[in-house]
Design an enzyme around this catalytic site. Structure first.
Site, PDB file in Angstrom:
ATOM      1  N   GLN A  68      -7.739  -0.152   3.466  1.00  0.00           N
ATOM      2  CA  GLN A  68      -8.619  -0.723   4.495  1.00  0.00           C
ATOM      3  C   GLN A  68      -9.947  -1.197   3.913  1.00  0.00           C
ATOM      4  O   GLN A  68     -10.680  -1.951   4.559  1.00  0.00           O
ATOM      5  CB  GLN A  68      -8.899   0.307   5.596  1.00  0.00           C
ATOM      6  CG  GLN A  68      -7.701   0.588   6.493  1.00  0.00           C
ATOM      7  CD  GLN A  68      -7.323  -0.581   7.387  1.00  0.00           C
ATOM      8  OE1 GLN A  68      -8.165  -1.386   7.785  1.00  0.00           O
ATOM      9  NE2 GLN A  68      -6.051  -0.703   7.701  1.00  0.00           N
ATOM     10  N   GLY A 121       0.813  -1.214   0.000  1.00  0.00           N
ATOM     11  CA  GLY A 121       0.000   0.000   0.000  1.00  0.00           C
ATOM     12  C   GLY A 121       0.847   1.264   0.000  1.00  0.00           C
ATOM     13  O   GLY A 121       0.529   2.235  -0.700  1.00  0.00           O
ATOM     14  N   THR A 172      11.969  -8.099 -10.741  1.00  0.00           N
ATOM     15  CA  THR A 172      11.309  -9.370 -11.028  1.00  0.00           C
ATOM     16  C   THR A 172      10.065  -9.508 -10.162  1.00  0.00           C
ATOM     17  O   THR A 172      10.122  -9.292  -8.954  1.00  0.00           O
ATOM     18  CB  THR A 172      12.284 -10.539 -10.761  1.00  0.00           C
ATOM     19  OG1 THR A 172      13.435 -10.326 -11.573  1.00  0.00           O
ATOM     20  CG2 THR A 172      11.658 -11.876 -11.101  1.00  0.00           C
ATOM     21  N   CYS A 175       1.637   2.091  12.890  1.00  0.00           N
ATOM     22  CA  CYS A 175       2.732   2.963  12.486  1.00  0.00           C
ATOM     23  C   CYS A 175       3.033   4.021  13.533  1.00  0.00           C
ATOM     24  O   CYS A 175       4.138   4.513  13.620  1.00  0.00           O
ATOM     25  CB  CYS A 175       2.395   3.643  11.169  1.00  0.00           C
ATOM     26  SG  CYS A 175       1.480   2.570  10.080  1.00  0.00           S
TER      27      CYS A 175
HETATM   28  C1  LIG Z   1      -1.714  -0.608   6.017  1.00  0.00           C
HETATM   29  C2  LIG Z   1      -2.049   0.633   5.294  1.00  0.00           C
HETATM   30  C3  LIG Z   1      -1.174   1.205   4.340  1.00  0.00           C
HETATM   31  C4  LIG Z   1       0.194   0.642   4.088  1.00  0.00           C
HETATM   32  O1  LIG Z   1       0.160  -0.561   3.385  1.00  0.00           O
HETATM   33  P1  LIG Z   1       1.477  -1.494   3.382  1.00  0.00           P
HETATM   34  O2  LIG Z   1       1.141  -2.587   2.435  1.00  0.00           O
HETATM   35  O3  LIG Z   1       1.665  -1.963   4.774  1.00  0.00           O
HETATM   36  O4  LIG Z   1       2.588  -0.633   2.876  1.00  0.00           O
HETATM   37  C5  LIG Z   1      -1.580   2.334   3.676  1.00  0.00           C
HETATM   38  N1  LIG Z   1      -2.784   2.881   3.902  1.00  0.00           N
HETATM   39  C6  LIG Z   1      -3.650   2.378   4.787  1.00  0.00           C
HETATM   40  C7  LIG Z   1      -4.975   3.018   4.979  1.00  0.00           C
HETATM   41  C8  LIG Z   1      -3.315   1.237   5.521  1.00  0.00           C
HETATM   42  O5  LIG Z   1      -4.169   0.745   6.417  1.00  0.00           O
END
Ligand SMILES: *Cc1c(COP(=O)(O)O)cnc(C)c1O
Length: 396
Positions: free
Chosen positions: A179, A70, A237, A324
Site C-alpha cells: 500500500q 504482493g 519466463t 479479500c
Molecule cells: C493488495 C495487497 C496485497 C496483495 O497483492 P497482490 O498483488 O494482489 O497479490 C498484499 N498486501 C497488501 C497490504 C495489499 O494491499
C-alpha cells in the site's frame, strides 16, 4: 456520476504504464533467456526495469526479484526467513494483528509446522510501536514482519524505527509495502529493511506483477522451481510486458509522490470531516499517520454490505474493508484488532482515493453516504432500539 473510490483494492492503469507495455506485446516479444537478438532485446528491457525499480527503493538491481504480485512476494519473504531461522533453531516470528492475509495465512501455515507467532497489538490508533517490537523479540526470533501501511485503515507504521530495533537485535525485518510503494517515500537502507514486497496494481500498474526486494546475503527460498530465471530463485519466463508496465508506473508514481500527496491529503481530510458530521460515526485509524488517500469510517446501526450496494447504485465504488474479506460475513480482522465491537465493525466504509479524484466528487460522496446511511438507519430495527433508548449507543 461514476466515482471510483476503491484504489486500495486496485487502481486503473495509467496511460504511461499501458504504453510502456505495448511494444513488449508486439515487436519485442523475445524470451530474455534466448541468446538471439530478439531474446536479448527483451533481456535488456528486463535489466533496465530492474535497475530503475532498484534505484527508487535505494537498493541494487541484484536485490530485486520479480514475482506474480504482493501475495507471492510476502509468502517468499516469510518462508525464506522461516527456513533460515529453522536452520539455527530459531522458530519464533513477530508480526501484527492487522497484516494482509497474504502474511497472516502464511504465518498460520508456519504455525502448523511448529513455528510460534506473536501478533502485536495495534493500539487504538492502528499503529504498532518500535518498543512493542523490541519487547516481543526473543533470542529465538527469526523474523519481524510489519506492514508499511495498512490496506484497510491506511495507518502508516514507524518502519524506520522498527528497522533500527531489528538491526540492533540482529533479526531479519520484512515489510509488506504494497500500500505504500509509489505513495510514500521508501528507502530500504535508511529504514533498515531486509525484505520488502510491492505490487504494481496498487500504483496504476498492471495486475499479476510485483517485486520482492531481498537484501544481499539473504538466500531466497524458492516457491516455484524450474528454470534459472531471477537468479534461480523464481522460475518461469519473465512477464516482460507487465514488468515494463510496473517499472513505468513506479517511476511515474514516485516522481509524483509529493504533488499527489498534497492533493490527496486535502481531499481525504475534507471527506473525513464530511463523513464524521454524520451522527454516531467514528474514524478508524490515526487521523494524521495515514495514507494520503485512505478514509475508513464506521457508522453505528447500519450494515456495511447494504451501504456498499446502495452507494454503487449512486455510482460510488467503495469497500467495507479489504477486497479479500468482502464476500465473507465476518467483520474485518483489522477493525476487530482495532478494538471495534462486532456491531460497529459491521458498519464500516473504506474510501480510497487516487489523484484523479476531485473535490467535486468528494462532496458528492459525502452527500451520497449521508443519504444512504439515513435510509438504512430508517429501516433498521437496531437503530429504532438505539434511538428509543432501549439500547445504548456505542459511538456517541
Ligand atoms: C493488495 C495487497 C496485497 C496483495 O497483492 P497482490 O498483488 O494482489 O497479490 C498484499 N498486501 C497488501 C497490504 C495489499 O494491499
Amino acid at each position: 456520476m461514476k466515482i471510483y473510490a476503491d484504489n486500495a483494492a486496485t487502481t486503473k492503469m495509467s496511460r504511461t504504464a499501458i504504453e510502456a507495455m505495448l511494444p513488449y506485446m508486439s515487436e519485442i516479444y523475445g524470451n530474455p533467456s534466448s541468446l538471439h537478438s530478439e531474446g536479448q532485446a527483451a533481456a535488456e528491457a528486463l535489466s533496465d526495469a530492474r535497475e530503475r525499480i532498484a534505484k527508487r527503493l535505494g537498493c541494487t538491481a541484484r536485490e530485486i526479484i520479480f514475482t506474480s504480485g504482493g501475495s507471492e512476494a510476502d509468502n517468499q519473504a516469510i518462508i525464506t526467513a522461516a527456513k533460515m531461522g529453522e536452520k539455527k533453531g530459531k522458530k519464533h516470528i513477530v508480526s501484527t494483528a492487522f497484516e494482509h492475509h497474504a502474511v497472516l495465512h502464511a504465518l498460520e501455515a508456519l504455525e502448523k509446522q511448529g513455528f510460534e507467532v506473536t501478533l502485536l497489538d495495534i493500539h487504538d490508533n492502528g499503529i504498532v510501536t518500535a518498543d512493542d517490537v523490541k519487547n516481543a523479540i526473543r533470542p529465538d526470533t527469526c523474523l519481524v514482519t510489519v506492514m508499511y501501511a495498512n490496506n484497510e485503515i491506511g495507518t502508516v507504521q514507524p518502519i524506520g524505527e522498527i528497522g533500527a530495533v531489528c538491526r540492533e537485535a540482529g533479526v531479519l525485518f520484512h515489510t509488506d509495502a504494497v500500500q505504500a510503494a509509489g505513495h510514500l517515500e521508501i528507502d530500504v537502507i535508511k529504514e533498515n529493511i531486509d525484505m520488502l514486497s510491492l505490487s504494481a496494481h496498487k500504483f496504476h500498474g498492471p495486475k499479476g506483477i510485483g517485486v520482492l526486494y531481498a537484501k544481499k546475503g539473504i538466500i531466497l527460498q524458492n516457491l516455484i522451481y524450474g528454470g534459472a530465471q531471477e537468479r534461480g530463485k523464481r522460475a518461469g519466463t519473465e512477464n516482460i510486458p507487465a514488468i515494463m508496465g510496473m517499472a513505468a508506473a513506479f517511476d511515474e508514481a514516485c516522481d509524483k509522490i509529493e504533488a499527489n500527496s498534497a492533493k490527496l491529503c486535502k481531499l481525504r481530510d475534507r471527506l473525513i470531516e464530511g463523513l464524521l458530521s454524520i451522527p454516531h460515526s467514528i474514524l478508524n485509524g490515526d487521523a494524521e499517520k495515514r495514507l494520503p488517500g485512505n478514509v475508513n469510517v464506521c457508522f453505528e446501526g447500519i450494515e456495511g454490505e447494504s451501504l456498499l450496494l446502495l452507494l454503487d447504485d449512486k455510482g460510488v465504488a467503495a469497500s467495507s474493508g479489504s477486497a479479500c474479506t468482502s464476500g465473507s460475513l465476518d467483520p474485518s480482522h483489522v477493525l476487530l484488532a482495532l478494538g471495534r465491537p462486532h456491531e460497529v465493525a459491521h458498519g464500516s466504509l473504506r474510501l480510497s482515493l487516487c489523484e484523479e479524484n476531485t473535490a467535486e466528487e468528494v462532496e458528492y460522496i459525502i452527500e451520497a453516504v449521508r443519504d444512504v446511511v439515513s435510509l438504512l438507519r430508517g429501516m433498521s430495527p437496531v437503530w429504532r432500539d438505539l434511538e428509543s433508548g432501549k439500547k445504548e449507543f456505542i459511538l456517541k
